[in-house]
Each structure stands twice: as C-alpha cells, then as structure tokens.
Design an enzyme around this catalytic site. Structure first.
Site, mmCIF file in Angstrom:
data_model
loop_
_atom_site.group_PDB
_atom_site.id
_atom_site.type_symbol
_atom_site.label_atom_id
_atom_site.label_comp_id
_atom_site.label_asym_id
_atom_site.label_seq_id
_atom_site.Cartn_x
_atom_site.Cartn_y
_atom_site.Cartn_z
ATOM 1 C CB ILE A 159 0.399 -42.055 -16.967
ATOM 2 C CG1 ILE A 159 -0.982 -42.432 -17.510
ATOM 3 C CG2 ILE A 159 1.102 -43.233 -16.332
ATOM 4 C CD1 ILE A 159 -0.942 -43.377 -18.697
ATOM 5 C CD GLU B 107 -0.680 -34.883 -15.126
ATOM 6 O OE1 GLU B 107 -1.011 -34.699 -13.936
ATOM 7 O OE2 GLU B 107 0.196 -34.206 -15.706
ATOM 8 C CG HIS C 112 11.109 -35.518 -18.601
ATOM 9 N ND1 HIS C 112 11.823 -35.043 -17.547
ATOM 10 C CD2 HIS C 112 10.082 -34.656 -18.781
ATOM 11 C CE1 HIS C 112 11.279 -33.917 -17.095
ATOM 12 N NE2 HIS C 112 10.213 -33.665 -17.823
HETATM 13 C C1 LIG Z 1 2.683 -34.285 -13.093
HETATM 14 C C2 LIG Z 1 3.299 -33.511 -14.215
HETATM 15 N N1 LIG Z 1 2.558 -33.192 -15.284
HETATM 16 C C3 LIG Z 1 3.100 -32.508 -16.317
HETATM 17 C C4 LIG Z 1 4.420 -32.121 -16.296
HETATM 18 C C5 LIG Z 1 5.048 -31.371 -17.486
HETATM 19 N N2 LIG Z 1 5.289 -29.962 -17.164
HETATM 20 C C6 LIG Z 1 6.485 -29.544 -16.677
HETATM 21 S S1 LIG Z 1 6.492 -27.920 -16.288
HETATM 22 C C7 LIG Z 1 4.887 -27.716 -16.800
HETATM 23 C C8 LIG Z 1 4.222 -26.385 -16.683
HETATM 24 C C9 LIG Z 1 4.171 -25.884 -15.264
HETATM 25 O O1 LIG Z 1 3.650 -24.576 -15.225
HETATM 26 P P1 LIG Z 1 3.539 -23.773 -13.854
HETATM 27 O O2 LIG Z 1 3.031 -24.679 -12.789
HETATM 28 O O3 LIG Z 1 2.761 -22.556 -14.103
HETATM 29 O O4 LIG Z 1 5.010 -23.433 -13.427
HETATM 30 P P2 LIG Z 1 6.060 -22.512 -14.192
HETATM 31 O O5 LIG Z 1 6.766 -23.396 -15.152
HETATM 32 O O6 LIG Z 1 5.302 -21.414 -14.837
HETATM 33 O O7 LIG Z 1 6.971 -22.016 -13.131
HETATM 34 C C10 LIG Z 1 4.381 -28.929 -17.278
HETATM 35 C C11 LIG Z 1 3.008 -29.121 -17.802
HETATM 36 C C12 LIG Z 1 5.163 -32.489 -15.140
HETATM 37 N N3 LIG Z 1 6.454 -32.146 -15.003
HETATM 38 N N4 LIG Z 1 4.577 -33.155 -14.125
#
Ligand SMILES: Cc1ncc(C[n+]2csc(CCOP(=O)(O)OP(=O)(O)O)c2C)c(N)n1
Ligand SMILES: Cc1ncc(C[n+]2csc(CCOP(=O)(O)OP(=O)(O)O)c2C)c(N)n1
Ligand SMILES: [Mg+2]
Ligand SMILES: [Mg+2]
Lengths: 337, 409, 337, 409
Positions: free
Chosen positions: C87, C60, C129
């Site tokens: 954020i 972010e 969330h």
């Molecule tokens: C700080 C933050 N930003 C965004 C999110 C929303 N979010 C949850 S899981 C995810 C994707 C994560 O992907 P990855 O790190 O590749 O892990 P995977 O789910 O593939 O195991 C996102 C963007 C969050 N939980 N926390």
C-alpha cells in the site's frame, strides 16, 4: 562561537561534513544553484560544485531511491525533501527499502542516508506546507527520527546523523528556522541572536542521537515535547508560574526513556505536546510507554496537547496550533488532582 | 442489475485465455539481418528503430547471423549453455522441494534462462546487479555457491540473510548482487543512484537493473528512466517482458507499443532483443555496458521472452492461461536453441548434453543434502533466536534490547 | 444462512453491492480474470463484465488515483491492494488526496473509495507479505480504518464501507481468510464452518462502522484487539482461566471508546494486543486514550502485546507473532497488582 | 577537502544564469506551415513528428497560417483576448495585494495566459478540469465570479473552500473545476480515473489535466500515461513547459528531448504546441478533445511557453535566472501576439485594447472591494470557527465532536 540561525547552523553542519568527507553529498529540489527554498544549502554548490550539491527532478521517490543507491555504493547522501508534507511520494522507498535494507540482507547492505525535511506550521502555509508527520516514521522500525528545536542542537544532531550508519529522518521545525517561536503570532518575531542556543561553535561538534535535554528543571509536572513546541511550552510555563520540568526530546527514536522516567519520579505528572494531529501521533507512544513505566507513581492522567484531527486550515492556523493557553490549561488540569 | 450504462471504456485483453488455442502467427519476428548495430556511442535519435524491432542473432535454424553476432568463443558458448542448464536443473529441484514442503515458496525462471546468463556474462564482476526474483542465472554465472543459495532458500543456520527473507530473494554482497526486495521495482531507481555514485567517484563499474514488464508500471521505473537520463548514469535498465504478470497480460502495462519504446521519451538508446537468444542478449548487453562505461549513459533494454511456468509456487496458471502457450511460443526455448547452435557447429552433442545434465543433477543433489544439514525452515537449526533483533539498526538500541530480553523470558 | 469463509463473505459483499448499485466497481492487480490472488473477487468479472471488475497495471498509486477520479465522478470504486505491504507506493494518493479532498475543497468534492488490503502474518510470507500497517492510517485524519476478524463482520462491514461516503481503509486479516486462527501453527487448521461467525446470511445486511463487539464478557481484565488477534486472545483467555472481557474493536477509526470505558469500569485492568510493531502502533493510541478516560479506576498499567519492532522475519515467524503465551503472561501481569 | 574523485557524472545545466546574456538563437522554431494536421482519429504511429516539432498557427508577423488554423470567429478571438487580459490584470492586482500583506501567498501566470484560455475555450463546460495553480485562466473562461475567486484567495467568510486552502488553490464544483492540490501532479492520474468513469457511464464528457514540466517527473504523470493508454480514457494530458520549476531548468525533467516525446512510449498522440499562440493552443486542444470524445482516447500535449514572473510570491528569480530572459524569449508574449493578430486583421485597435484594460481594471478593483467586505485572512470575518471540524468526514465523528467542544472552551 558565532550567532547562527537554525538555517545557518544546518548549513554549517552540511559544510563541515562535506569538507571532512567527500563521500557526503547533498541532493534535492532546488538545493543546488538556488541553495534551497529555505536557504539551508546556500553557497554549498558554489563551494563544492554541481557534482556534490545536486539539483534533482521533482520526484521525491526518485530522490530517496537515488540516495539509497548512493548509500549502498559508499556515499553518505543528505537528501532534502522540500517540505515534510511532500515526503509521502517517497514513502515506499523510505519504509520498504531504506528502513529495511540492512535487516533483510542480513546486514550485508545498508544505506546511511539522512533525509532532511522542514516541518510544522505557523507560517501561513496551509495544509500542504505545515504538516508534522514524525509520528508515522517512529512506527517504522529501522529509522531513527530526530527533530531539533534550536540551532545548537540542529548542527550537532545533523552532523551525528550524517555520520551515523543508520537511516535518519531529520525534521526541521521551519517556524524556528530564523528565531525561536513562542506561540504568539502577534508578538514581534525575534531572531536567534540573544538566545543561548543561538550561540553555535563554527567548528565540528556532535550531539549524541538518543539523548533528551532538560530545558528547564522543575518539580510539579513534566512537560515532554520537541521542535517548535519546546519554545511555546517554555513560554507557557513561564507565564503560568507552574514549576514544570520541560524536556526537549530531540530524538524521538530511539527515545531517551530514562530521562523521562527520572523526571516523572520527581513530578508524578506529565503533559505531552506536539503540533501533529492527536490520534496515533507520537504523543500516544510516549503516553503508552510512560504509563507502563511510571504507573505506580503517576498522580494524574497524562494529558496531550496537540493539533486537532483535521488538516491544517489556512484561515484557522492559530486556532489549530496548540498554543500557550492550551498548554497552561493542560498543566493545570494535571495539578488539580 | 439495471444495465443503464453503455460503457465506452476499452479493456486490454490477453491474446489467449483457457480454452483458446494459442496462435502467435500475428507476431512479426524480424530476421537477424534486419537489425542495424550502431556504434555504441551513437546518438539515440539515430537508433529509434531498435525500440520497435527486435535484435536477434540466432535465426530460425539457430545459425548466428547479422551485425549483432557477438562472435563468442566456443568456450564461452559452452559455459553459457552450462549456466543455463544449471539454472534450469536447480529451479526444477527447488520447486520440487517446495512441493514437498521443504521450502515455503519458490519462483522458477523456466524459459528465461538466457537473459540472466547472457547478461551476467557480458558484464564485469565489479558491476552491481539489481535483480528481481527471476534472474537467478546471474548468481550461477558469478559462481555463487549452490549450498549458499539453498541455505538462503531454507532460511537455515547458514543463510547469509539470517533467515529473514523468502526463498529467491537472494542477497550476496561479495558477488555484487544486491539484496532482492519483495516490493516490486524499487531496485530499479536505486540502481541509478548506485551508478551515479560510481560515476561521482570516477570509478568504472556500472549498474544493471532488472524489472518485470508488469512491474514496469511502478513509479520507480519512471524515476529510473528520468534520473539516469538527467545525469547520464552508467546503468543498464532491463525490462524482462515475459508476457505475463501473474495472471495479467503484458499489454496491460505496454500502452500498446513495445516496452523499449518507453525509453525513447527520455532520449535513451532503447533496444528490444530476443530474450530467448543467448547470443543476442549477450551482444546487446555488451554494447550497452561499453556505452555506459565510456560515459554514454544508460541504455533501456526490453528482453522479449515467455514465462514458461507458473508465476510462483503459489498459483496455477491453468486458471488464467491457455494450455500450451509456451509450446506455441515462436521464440522457442533458449536452452534448446543454444544447444542446437553448438551442435550445428559441431561443438556439442546430445551425449555431452546428457552428461552435463546428469553431472549437474548430481551436484545439485549433493548440494541439497549439504544445505539441509545446516537446517530447514520448519525444523531448524536457524540463526540464534536473539539474532532476530540484530540489523534493524547497526547497533541495538535500548528499546530493542528490552524487547529481546522479553522474548528470551 | 450459509457457512462462508471470510473470502466468501467478502466476495458476497462485493457481489451484493455490485448487484444493487452499478456505480460500484472493483479494480486491482489480478482481481479481474483471475479473481484475485486470494480469490476475493472470484466470479465477479464473469458476472459483471470486464468493465466493472478491472484488472490494472501494477501501480498502486495509479490504482488509488484512478479510484479517486472515479469516486469524484460518481462511482463507488473498491480498490484492492494485493497485500497491505504494497500500500505504501499509494501512500501519497491516500494521505494527501483521498483523505483530504473533502476537507480542502470545503465539502465540494469527495471520493467514496474503499481500499481493501489483506494484512497480517502467520502465512510464511516473510517481511513483505505479513505487515499490519493499520496504525499509520489511523493517524491520517479523513480516513476510516476497519479490520474485521470474521466472515460475518467482514461482510457487514464491507457493505457499510462501500456505501459510506468517506474513504475507507479496509484491512482483511489474511490468516483468517479460510478459518479462525488461534495462534498455534502446529494445530490442525480449522475452517469457518462450525464457528458462529462463519454463519453468514446470503442477503444484504450491514454492520455499523464505529461499533466494537464484546466477544466474551468478563470481569477481571479487559482485552482489546482486532483482526486475527481476536481469536488468539480468545484461545489464550480460555487457556488461562482468567475471566477476561474480550473486545473486538472492528473499527479502529472512529473508535468505540464508550464500549471500552464501560468495560474498564468493570475490570479496571487492560491488555492491548496487535500484530503490528509496538512503537507508535495503534495500541499506543488506545492506551493514551484509555489512561486519560479511566485513570481514576485503573488498577494496573495497561500492557501491550505486539509484534516486535523488527520486520517480520521469515524463519522466526512464530517468535515474532504475539502468541497465546505472551497474552496470558500480559493478562497475569495486570492481575498481579 | 581532498579532491580524489574525478566525477564522471553529467549535470543538466540551465542555458542561462544570472550574469549571462540570454540568447535563444539555438532554438529552432518551425513555421506554421511545417506541421501536418492528421485526422483526429489517426494512428499515433503516423504522427510521431508532432512530438518533436511544434504546432504553430501565428507566424512571426502574427498572421494565421497552416493546417492547424482553427478558423475562429472574430467574436471568439476577441473573447479570448479579453479572457487573457482579464487574467493578467487579475494576477497583477492579486500579486500587489499579496505584497501589501492582504494575501498570504500568490502565484501569477504571466506569459502563459494563452494556455488556460485557449484550452478552456476549446473544451465543453461539462468537461472536467484538473488544473494546477497556474491555470487561473480556465476559471475566467468559465465565468467564475471575480469576487468568488478573491474570497477564495482571502480565505474569508465567503470562501467556498471555507478558509482551508492557500490562495490560487481554487475549487469550483459547479464549474467542473477540480479542487487544486498543494501536492504537485497528483491530479494528473486522478483525471484519468474521472475520464474512465465518464466512459464507464457511457457519457460524453472528457477530462483535461495540467501539470508543470518540472512536476512531470512525479510518478502520477507516469501512471496517468499508462492508465489512460491502457483503458483508452477520454482525457487530455497537458504538460505546461514554462522552462522553469522554481529555480530548476526544464532540462532537469526532460531527459534531453521534448516532453511530448514521453507520450510516444505509450503509443499516444503526442503534440508539442507553441503555448504562446492562442490559435495553436486552441486548435490542438480542439483536435484532442474531438479525438477523446470520439473514443480515440488520450492525447499528450506539451505546451511550450515561458514563466515570465517569479515562481510565486515567495521567491526572487534574480537569484537564479538571467535578467531579461523573458524579453529574449523567442515565442513572445501571448497577449501581444493575439492583439497584433486582431489589429492586423483590423478587428481590434490599440484604443480598444486600452479601453478593455481600463474596464477590466475597474471591474477587478470593484470586485476586490466587494471581496474584502466579506473579510480578510488576518482580520476576518472567516467561516465560523467550529466549521474547522466539518468535512474531515461527511458527518462529524465523536472524537472530532469532543475536540470541537475543547476548542470552544
Ligand atoms: C509493490 C508490489 N505490488 C504488488 C506485488 C505482488 N506481485 C508480486 S510479483 C507480481 C507480478 C509481477 O509481474 P512482472 O513484473 O511481469 O514480473 P514476472 O513475475 O513476470 O517476472 C505481483 C503483482 C509486489 N510484490 N510488490
Ligand atoms: C509533491 C511536491 N513536491 C514539491 C513541491 C514544491 N513545489 C511547489 S511548485 C514546485 C515547482 C513546480 O514546477 P513546475 O512543475 O514546472 O510548474 P510551474 O511552477 O513552473 O508552473 C515545487 C518543487 C510540491 N508542491 N509538491
Ligand atoms: Mg512478467
Ligand atoms: Mg515549470
């Protein structure tokens, strides 16, 4: 009893807690070999070694994250953020993690971290060495927020903070590190020697978190403030001749609302002062609380005296700073009615 | 729209998107014999190749090969298989419960089971685990009760997190499994602090942290690398590269090289491993744990795998992924691979596999019934309502006591 | 005129501004190919290409920093933060940089960035969330803070935001993305179709930043709120039979204090509602301001109805959420006196 | 204190501290002929060595050598010398003014002049500079008025930042010099966004960003690396390794390898250069700028130098540094080196040098007098007081108008 500056009192608090409990350690930028840019950790690395007074990389989020991990593993880290203005890079680790760990884990995990940060202006530091972000942290449930105004309180509250099992954001008003500041930059600077709160026991003692202090009893108006502004308010009260009751909140969260209500019951009038910008500053919370608790005996609107809603401008520092005149005017305005 | 700009930006793209026919033949997969295995205390400068290659033990026929073969006992291998199958069946059941409205949310780790299982088995119980939502296998290896896990997902009266967290964000202090945060990556740098404290206290326990390849873009990963390198903290820093971060392909976060390569910039041993090969995962973890425990500091590990399912119960991957990507995945299914390995060694059979699955399915069904008896999210019972105000602080301060009174009114 | 959900209205605002000005681009996690986890950017990458609707790494702070740099170089980036809860990693870039750039450079540089983020609870999202961090941003001088409650306002305000040369934090109450929410989770969900504010022109239009809207005129008590709570308050007012005046603030900073004072002159009573935690939330600022402006004709303490000072607990979502009952009780308490 | 812990932590230490006798003989310095110079569009994988070596042009006798010699004209070399000397004399004067209480604060760049000067000369005027407080040389090359710079330091009535910033935190829009932030490193990732916008618009301008080696620990540097690598943004990412971050040695942030090595984890061309060698600095910058302008994307550059003075006017380095460290610094003084180079080529003389210095000293003195005539921090005149409320927003909103009225009362 010794005379100590606020820097020395903080140093003494760190020294004593480290002496008593080897789980206490300090970390931060330049806190080790150099003893901190404000000298608060001076001599500690020499005494306790490089493993207990850790210089760190310049990464505030990394510092707080490391402190959280250490706290979870049984230590009591005291992390220094070099200036409160630089606490923002660590904001997510403080807000989403440090503050919420105990809650989210159902009480299984917690990190008793104390975050120290010098705050406030009046040192020609410009907009990035002058900020007072305390209000923001009072909105984050799970944090205790403290700002002492003098050496005696600083030492007692810092020892309480380090021993406390909750995370603490401990702001140190750097304008008062070496002496009380009464709001007039043209006045000769004075040291803590001679000030009653500059008399500090060398030994261990604590001040309870969550208790305000009445700096000056009075009957006409209650003045609520903390940090540097305590001294400015005191001088303003003296100058004005108004019999104001001055309360140094010391702990912003949890707030000693009882002490405030009790005072208002006497004075029926209130002025709230802080150096931070006005909108959504901690003064707003004080007023919202007070008007609810004290509505029926309030005889004038509660007035705020604060920094303006602008960054702290280098050249206009003393027009920005909420000085004696503005405080006197505010007190008068509450009395006029 | 006026189209005056001729953009020179370059945008990372997914290899395949809906409508494409996945074909991974571009991917070069080294054979198990290609990876050297350095002494666990060797200088990182001597093993840079490990960041660009891929440590494998099981070859294409699922025979164990090469320097990294951990030479596990048959019992251990069978146990590993069981943990993986258990993870898979548990996931399957929980996902279905989510679809039936019993859980608010769920995240599976289908296709990635070898990672958590292999790594947990190579670690000691006293080592602290800083997991994401996708390493539930860690809990099975440490023998976390099924009912406890389910109660956590149900946020019911027996949930050790008191109903406060989403499903899959477990916490288990007794099992040295750190509370999983909803905020990505934050645990990665905390793990370094934990490991520093362990070293500071002169203890032997190490920390192990996981992060997704997408989340490896967060600052916390940088700080973990830097702090662990600076103080030589005993920690394993694992990046699980399952190719996808929700809808975003791994090359958005890779910078066009391997994730493991990132560790080289901090002079860390940096190893890429076939994450679908239980034996390779075990071997690399064992090596890194030994290094950490011996004072050699952190190891950065990229576990190369594939997210076989949706990101979570909230998304439909057909909107952003080509069909059959998993089927085309050249590194196969970790469960199948270990099973075949054991069968080839005549230490396992399809019948045993079926029996195992049936047993676990039954156990998990029973556990579910028991868990539900402690309450469900929608209908309760939950923790007592007033517990909502506990644990914000150690002791409830006056303002929260006032709020609690108000709620009770 | 078409019926649009809030998601569609936001999408339409983005589409129209991108169509009109190629300096407008969108960036964020999963906003491109996928069209955003809430679908607010659906179809835009297909229409405007990968260079204008950018998927980004999950960082972010990097997203906001990139947006700042783009803004300085003449673009008008719209950055999506996937959930308002995320954020915080970008906090330093927003607070120290985005908000202060124009000021510190003496007006030389500025970055017209719009930061969009879905906020608020009631979707079983647990504590990460569900957050409503708007209050914090109102304390940061240099940011404008907006939270619409319905599709019509969302579109008009988002277009205004993107065209505005100041940085904007634009919070979208996700509980109302697909329909108004009246506070009762057991009630059948309704869509925006049929709600007057679900009627949204397909064409370009703007709503001025800084103007509140009177949702329902009334004489007995003024109810101030924004976002999801507007609908909850409306339902509570209806249910209670109290003739309350309901004001949807829409813009939190700058605040339309005139509209508030005007209403209070009529009602003399006030209830302030938000979903965010109570202490130092935006409600505190409202109350502090109002009691100063309206002290002499206030007939009861101003009461806050807010989320409790705890994280948003998964299982107790509906006890946390400040629902109709609590609002009715608060209105009544101001009338009792 | 009970001493039950036997810490196993490892703590990075400075090579020398007060009382030590500095001796840098452990430092291996490659000769100019050792560095290969790849084609500017070459694959980063082919030039990894550049991250571990050190690009040099001036040898120990200050002769230009090797593949990287940029073959600058004598005029350019003399101009470079002049810019460097100007920087040094300016710094010296401003620092003395700080000591006399005329400035609230000051930061010198003594010993690092070749970096800003060499890099600015190798860039085009339309390229955007994201500087720290220690690259004042950039402004001299771009011919920023001395009086303007001084007025900025004085926060007086002619300060283009309207009295809002600390000395050395310049801003100069017309000169494409971005407003310097008091918060370390934040500009690094912003520069990437600027470069992305340039590419998006199809323009040829590139961005160049600087950060101190200590500050390179901040998240923004990670994000700059990652975003620039992902989108191939036309940006130069420069880490100025001047060995110290206030009192903290560079190895606290290096992870035990070079800073340049960090770029390898993102598949970026990563080059370490002798920052005290104007020719080498120029050559590497020219190469990277050409690469960026040609669509080759970012280059990560470590400029190896030494901070010869205190961090700022606020600290005394004798408290944490060994005496004479600079004198022992094996890469010498950049001004001396270029001067000797020119003298050796018989294109300069000690007399010319003296004359240059005298001229510049005079110019700077005159400028100072003029600047002071526009006001000083303590005594003014400043900008009109009510300007304090301008620029928080583009237009002043009602609440700030109210506050302004209050102030004026
Ligand atoms: C700080 C933050 N930003 C965004 C999110 C929303 N979010 C949850 S899981 C995810 C994707 C994560 O992907 P990855 O790190 O590749 O892990 P995977 O789910 O593939 O195991 C996102 C963007 C969050 N939980 N926390
Ligand atoms: C975010 C942030 N943290 C801390 C500081 C305080 N600070 C100012 S300069 C400095 C040291 C920077 O060292 P380095 O990056 O090596 O740059 P150098 O001063 O050597 O040029 C520190 C810690 C700051 N300005 N901003
Ligand atoms: Mg992934
Ligand atoms: Mg440095």
């Amino acid at each position: 009893m010794a005379t100590m500056s606020m820097v020395q009192a903080i140093n003494s608090a760190l020294d004593i807690t480290m002496e008593r409990d080897q789980n206490v350690l300090c970390l931060g930028e330049d806190v080790g070999y150099f003893g901190g840019v404000f000298r608060c950790t001076a001599g500690l690395q020499e005494k306790y070694g490089q493993h207990r007074v850790l210089d760190t990389p310049i990464a505030e989020a990394g510092i707080i994250a490391a402190a959280i991990g250490m706290g979870v593993n049984g230590l009591r880290p005291v992390a220094e953020i070099q200036f409160a203005d630089y606490i923002y890079p660590a904001f997510d680790q403080i807000v989403s993690e440090l503050a919420r760990l105990r809650y989210r884990s159902g009480g299984e995990f917690f990190a008793p971290v104390t975050v120290r940060a010098p705050c406030g202006g009046g040192i020609r530091g410009g907009q990035t060495h002058s900020q007072s972000p305390e209000g923001i942290f009072t909105h984050v449930c799970g944090l205790k927020v403290i700002m002492p105004s003098n050496p005696y309180d600083a030492k007692g509250l810092l020892i309480s903070s380090i021993e406390d099992d909750d995370p603490i954001i401990f702001f140190e008003p750097k304008r008062c590190y070496n002496g009380p500041f009464y709001g007039d930059p043209h006045q000769q600077a004075v040291s803590w020697a001679g000030h009653p709160k500059g008399e500090v026991p060398e030994v261990y003692y604590t001040i309870p978190i969550g208790e305000a202090a009445i700096v000056r009893p009075g009957s006409e108006v209650t003045v609520l403030t903390y940090g540097t502004m305590v001294h400015v308010a005191e001088a303003a009260i003296e100058k004005s001749g108004i019999d104001a009751e001055l309360i140094d909140l010391r702990t912003l969260l949890p707030l000693d609302i009882d002490a405030i209500v009790e005072s208002l019951q006497k004075t029926h009038r209130c002025v709230v002062i802080h150096e931070a910008t006005r909108t959504s500053g901690y003064g707003a919370e004080l007023i919202a609380d007070i008007q609810e608790e004290c509505f029926w005996f309030l005889e004038a609107p509660i007035v705020r005296v604060t920094g303006w809603d602008t960054p702290y401008p280098h050249a206009f520092e003393w027009h920005y700073f909420p000085g004696q005149e503005r405080i006197i005017e505010a007190m008068k305005s509450t009395l006029e009615t | 729209m006026t189209d005056q700009y001729q953009s020179k930006l370059v945008i990372p793209e997914a290899p395949f998107r809906p409508g494409d026919k996945p074909d991974y033949s571009f991917m070069s997969l080294p054979s198990p014999n290609e990876s050297i295995k350095p002494d666990c205390m060797a200088d990182p400068a001597e093993m840079k190749d490990l960041a660009y290659g891929m440590v494998r033990v099981l070859d294409d026929d699922q025979h164990a090969q090469g320097a990294w073969d951990p030479q596990l006992s048959i019992e251990k291998l069978q146990a590993a298989l069981e943990y993986m199958v258990k993870t898979r069946i548990y996931d399957d059941r929980m996902f279905r419960m989510q679809r039936q409205g019993k859980l608010s949310f769920y995240i599976k780790c289908l296709g990635e089971e070898a990672i958590a299982v292999g790594q947990a088995m190579a670690l000691q119980f006293g080592d602290m685990l800083f997991s994401t939502y996708r390493q539930q296998g860690l809990l099975f290896v440490r023998d976390r009760g099924l009912v406890d896990m389910m109660c956590s997902c149900l946020s019911n009266s027996k949930d050790n997190q008191k109903g406060r967290q989403l499903p899959t964000l477990y916490s288990w202090k007794e099992g040295n499994y750190f509370s999983v945060s909803g905020n990505l990556a934050t645990q990665f740098s905390q793990a370094v602090g934990w490991a520093m404290a362990s070293a500071y206290k002169g203890e032997d326990h190490i920390a192990s942290a996981w992060v997704g390849e997408g989340s490896s873009a967060e600052a916390d990963v940088y700080h973990a690398l830097l702090f662990s390198a600076a103080y030589r903290a005993p920690v394993l820093l694992n990046v699980v590269n399952n190719q996808w971060a929700i809808s975003t392909p791994q090359n958005m976060a890779s910078g066009g090289t391997t994730f493991a390569a990132r560790g080289l910039g901090f002079n860390l041993p940096s190893i890429r491993v076939d994450g679908n090969d239980l034996l390779a995962v075990y071997a690399v973890t064992e090596w890194a744990a030994k290094r950490a425990r011996s004072g050699g500091g952190p190891t950065f590990i990229e576990l190369f795998t594939y997210r076989a399912e949706a990101h979570s119960s909230s998304d439909d991957p057909n909107a952003y992924r080509a069909k059959d990507e998993w089927q085309s995945w050249p590194l196969g299914d970790p469960v199948e691979r270990l099973k075949i390995h054991l069968i080839e060694r005549q230490q396992w059979s399809e019948e045993q596999q079926e029996e195992l699955e049936a047993n676990l399915t039954k156990k998990i069904s029973q556990a579910w019934k028991e868990a539900e008896s402690f309450g469900t999210l929608e209908d309760g019972p939950h923790w007592p309502l007033e517990s909502m105000f506990d644990d914000v602080f150690k002791d409830i301060p006056p303002h929260l006591r006032r709020q609690r009174r108000k709620l009770e009114m």
